[in-house]
Design an enzyme around this catalytic site. Structure first.
Site, PDB file in Angstrom:
ATOM      1  N   PRO A  90      -1.651  11.497   5.257  1.00 36.47           N
ATOM      2  CA  PRO A  90      -2.295  11.953   4.150  1.00 36.47           C
ATOM      3  C   PRO A  90      -1.169  12.570   3.070  1.00 36.47           C
ATOM      4  O   PRO A  90      -1.404  12.491   1.885  1.00 36.47           O
ATOM      5  CB  PRO A  90      -3.325  13.027   4.307  1.00 36.47           C
ATOM      6  CG  PRO A  90      -3.753  12.620   5.758  1.00 36.47           C
ATOM      7  CD  PRO A  90      -2.331  12.268   6.392  1.00 36.47           C
ATOM      8  N   ASP A 169      -2.539 -11.709  -8.834  1.00 36.88           N
ATOM      9  CA  ASP A 169      -3.495 -10.991  -8.522  1.00 36.88           C
ATOM     10  C   ASP A 169      -3.297  -9.680  -9.358  1.00 36.88           C
ATOM     11  O   ASP A 169      -2.000  -9.513  -9.843  1.00 36.88           O
ATOM     12  CB  ASP A 169      -3.196 -10.350  -7.125  1.00 36.88           C
ATOM     13  CG  ASP A 169      -3.806 -11.155  -5.957  1.00 36.88           C
ATOM     14  OD1 ASP A 169      -4.585 -12.098  -6.541  1.00 36.88           O
ATOM     15  OD2 ASP A 169      -3.296 -11.336  -4.910  1.00 36.88           O
TER      16      ASP A 169
END
Length: 246
Positions: A90, A169
Site C-alpha cells: 500500500p 483504451d
C-alpha cells in the site's frame, strides 16, 4: 514474457490467470505465468513464514527468509532474464496506465504478494519496485497482483485480436475513451450519432477525439492537468465550458 508470483495462496490465481485474454495469451505462449508458494522455502520444520514484530504491535509480519530464498530460486532457474521484482505494498508507487506500458516492455516480472500486517523491512533490499493499486487495504497482495498482470498482459504484442484496441483504451492516450455504439442503429428511440455511419473517416476521427476530450472533462478533469492540449482541443474545451454555463 515470463511472470512469477510468490504467494501463500497460489490457488487464487487458477481461475483469473487461465481464462479469457490471459488464458489465450498463455495458450499462444505469449506469456508464461507460474505461482510459487513461498512457504515451501521456510527453513524451519513447521514451515512458519511469519512472526511477531520487534518492538511490539498488532498482528504478524512476513519473515524475510522464505521470500528472499524464493526470489533466489527464481534467479537460479532463470539467470539469463532481466527481472523486475515487484512488492505489492500500500505504500508503493500508485499504479497507472503509464506504468503498465512500462512493465509490458520487460521480459520477466516477479510479484511478491504479502499477507498479515506487513513485511520484514529487509525484504525491500531484494526488490526493484513497490507498487500499490490504490489507497485502500486488501487482505493480501494477490488481487492487486492479478490486476497488474491483467493490465500488462493485454498490452503484449498479439495478445489482443485488434492491435488498436490497447492503443485507444482509456488512459492510453491520456484521455478517456470516446463513446462507442453497435447495432442496431436505433435502440428504443436512441440513435447512433449520424457522423459514425457517414463513412467519412476524417470526420469520425475528429468526432472521436472531441468526444474523448468531452468525456474526460466531464468525468476526470484531473487528467487534463497532465496533458498539453492542441489548439483545437483547447477550442473544444472552451466550447464545452460555455455550453455548461448556458
Amino acid at each position: 514474457m515470463r511472470i512469477d508470483v510468490l504467494t501463500l495462496f497460489p490457488n487464487m490465481f487458477e481461475g483469473p490467470m487461465t481464462d479469457s485474454i490471459i488464458g489465450k495469451a498463455a495458450e499462444k505462449e505469449i506469456v508464461t505465468i507460474t505461482t510459487t508458494n513461498f512457504r515451501e522455502f521456510a527453513d524451519n520444520k513447521h514451515k512458519t513464514v511469519d512472526d511477531y514484530p520487534f518492538g511490539g504491535g498488532a498482528g504478524m509480519l512476513l519473515k524475510a527468509q522464505p521470500i528472499v530464498d524464493a526470489i533466489g530460486n527464481i534467479e537460479t532457474n532463470y539467470p539469463e532474464t532481466k527481472k523486475r521484482i515487484i512488492l505489492m505494498d500500500p505504500a508503493g508507487k500508485k499504479y497507472d496506465q503509464a506504468l503498465a506500458e512500462e512493465l509490458a516492455e520487460e521480459e520477466h516480472l516477479v510479484f511478491i504478494c504479502g499477507h498479515y500486517e506487513g513485511y520484514d523491512e529487509r525484504i525491500k533490499e531484494f526488490i526493484t519496485d513497490e507498487i500499490s493499486i490504490g489507497d485502500f487495504i486488501l487482505t493480501g497482495g494477490e488481487l492487486s497482483a492479478m490486476v497488474i498482470i491483467d493490465s500488462v498482459v493485454r498490452l503484449l504484442p498479439e495478445t489482443l485480436g485488434n492491435t488498436l484496441s490497447s492503443q485507444t483504451d482509456s488512459f492510453s492516450t491520456g484521455l478517456l475513451e470516446h463513446p462507442q455504439y453497435t447495432r442496431p442503429r436505433d435502440f428504443r428511440g436512441m440513435e447512433v450519432p449520424d457522423v459514425l455511419v457517414s463513412g467519412n473517416h476524417a470526420k469520425i476521427e475528429e468526432w472521436q477525439e472531441k468526444e474523448s476530450l468531452r468525456k474526460t472533462w466531464q468525468k476526470r478533469p484531473d487528467l487534463l492537468d497532465a496533458l498539453t492540449l492542441t489548439k483545437q482541443q483547447e477550442a473544444w474545451l472552451e466550447e464545452f465550458k460555455k455550453a455548461e454555463k448556458k
